[in-house]
Write an enzyme that holds these catalytic residues in place. Structure first.
Site, PDB file in Angstrom:
ATOM      1  N   HIS A 123       0.831  -1.200   0.000  1.00  0.00           N
ATOM      2  CA  HIS A 123       0.000   0.000   0.000  1.00  0.00           C
ATOM      3  C   HIS A 123       0.870   1.257   0.000  1.00  0.00           C
ATOM      4  O   HIS A 123       1.930   1.296   0.631  1.00  0.00           O
ATOM      5  CB  HIS A 123      -0.895   0.031   1.238  1.00  0.00           C
ATOM      6  CG  HIS A 123      -2.087  -0.873   1.130  1.00  0.00           C
ATOM      7  ND1 HIS A 123      -3.120  -0.649   0.246  1.00  0.00           N
ATOM      8  CD2 HIS A 123      -2.418  -2.004   1.803  1.00  0.00           C
ATOM      9  CE1 HIS A 123      -4.040  -1.587   0.381  1.00  0.00           C
ATOM     10  NE2 HIS A 123      -3.632  -2.432   1.318  1.00  0.00           N
ATOM     11  N   CYS A 201       0.332   1.846  -5.629  1.00  0.00           N
ATOM     12  CA  CYS A 201      -0.539   2.783  -6.339  1.00  0.00           C
ATOM     13  C   CYS A 201       0.234   4.062  -6.649  1.00  0.00           C
ATOM     14  O   CYS A 201       0.987   4.548  -5.809  1.00  0.00           O
ATOM     15  CB  CYS A 201      -1.776   3.112  -5.511  1.00  0.00           C
ATOM     16  SG  CYS A 201      -2.888   1.705  -5.294  1.00  0.00           S
ATOM     17  N   ARG A 210      -0.329   2.061 -11.387  1.00  0.00           N
ATOM     18  CA  ARG A 210       0.694   1.546 -10.490  1.00  0.00           C
ATOM     19  C   ARG A 210       2.034   2.231 -10.745  1.00  0.00           C
ATOM     20  O   ARG A 210       2.398   2.502 -11.885  1.00  0.00           O
ATOM     21  CB  ARG A 210       0.863   0.034 -10.676  1.00  0.00           C
ATOM     22  CG  ARG A 210      -0.377  -0.784 -10.379  1.00  0.00           C
ATOM     23  CD  ARG A 210      -0.678  -0.816  -8.891  1.00  0.00           C
ATOM     24  NE  ARG A 210      -1.841  -1.638  -8.601  1.00  0.00           N
ATOM     25  CZ  ARG A 210      -3.086  -1.174  -8.535  1.00  0.00           C
ATOM     26  NH1 ARG A 210      -3.312   0.114  -8.739  1.00  0.00           N
ATOM     27  NH2 ARG A 210      -4.090  -1.978  -8.259  1.00  0.00           N
TER      28      ARG A 210
END
Length: 224
Positions: A123, A201, A210
């Site tokens: 993340h 991300c 990405r």
């Protein structure tokens, strides 16, 4: 013929309750957002520390991995540029549960130090945000992957923010990533390399694209 006029007090009361409802709804939304961004990160950082400690204890007992409530932890990653205390556990797979406690190792990609592509996901915001600062990384930065017996030292071959691709661009996890855009960012196109790929991300609050960073193995050393 007369016209009925609603008493002002009733109108004021209705306006009061409507306003209060809207305020409470706003507070609830803000609370949810705060929990999503800060609450999940606080808990996930605790989970990361706990999993890393359990994995090191397992190594001391002769095991190569440890099974936690989030899955199988197999390695620990250190990125010196991101701080001396940056130590994130690496779990098998990339499920939401796994990514809530550390970095995920894409199934079917090479393991630490192996020929091929050791591809990882994490993340950028929420849930511990282990790759929030990926854009700060620069070519040549060291990535250390600790296993029970060996520490594999990789060096980035691209900057952390050099490559942004759609989430559907699965080529970045191939054994030898080959960018379909001629002249685009990719590892050196030589077979038999031992690569690492970091994916996260590219935007903080969107998941359509990405950000990708590539690296290659430059050294092996015993794990302390």
């Amino acid at each position: 013929m007369s016209t009925y006029i609603k008493p002002r007090r009733t109108v004021r009361r209705a306006s009061f309750w409507l306003g209060l409802t809207m305020v409470l709804a706003g507070v609830g939304i803000l609370g949810y957002l705060a929990w999503t961004v800060y609450g999940t990160t606080f808990l996930s950082k605790q989970h990361q520390q706990d999993a890393a400690s359990k994995l090191e204890a397992a190594w001391g007992s002769g095991h190569t991995e440890v099974i936690t409530e989030f899955g199988s932890a197999e390695a620990i990653i250190e990125i010196p540029r991101l701080g001396a205390d940056y130590r994130i556990p690496i779990f098998a797979g990339t499920s939401d549960k796994v990514l809530g406690a550390g970095l995920g190792h894409f199934s079917g990609t090479a393991g630490p130090g192996e020929v091929g592509n050791f591809a990882l996901a994490g993340h950028r915001i929420t849930h511990g945000e282990p790759l929030r600062d990926l854009p700060k990384l620069r070519e040549g930065d060291e990535i250390r992957v600790l296993t029970r017996e060996k520490t594999y030292v990789y060096a980035l071959t691209s900057n952390g923010d050099d490559l942004i691709v759609p989430f559907t661009s699965v080529w970045v996890t191939d054994p030898l990533p080959d960018n379909p855009e001629r002249g685009g960012v990719e590892p050196e196109q030589v077979e038999g390399q031992r690569l690492i790929t970091l994916t996260t991300c590219s935007e903080l609050f969107h998941t359509d694209n990405r950000m990708i960073a590539f690296g290659k193995l430059v050294a092996e050393e015993p794990t302390p």
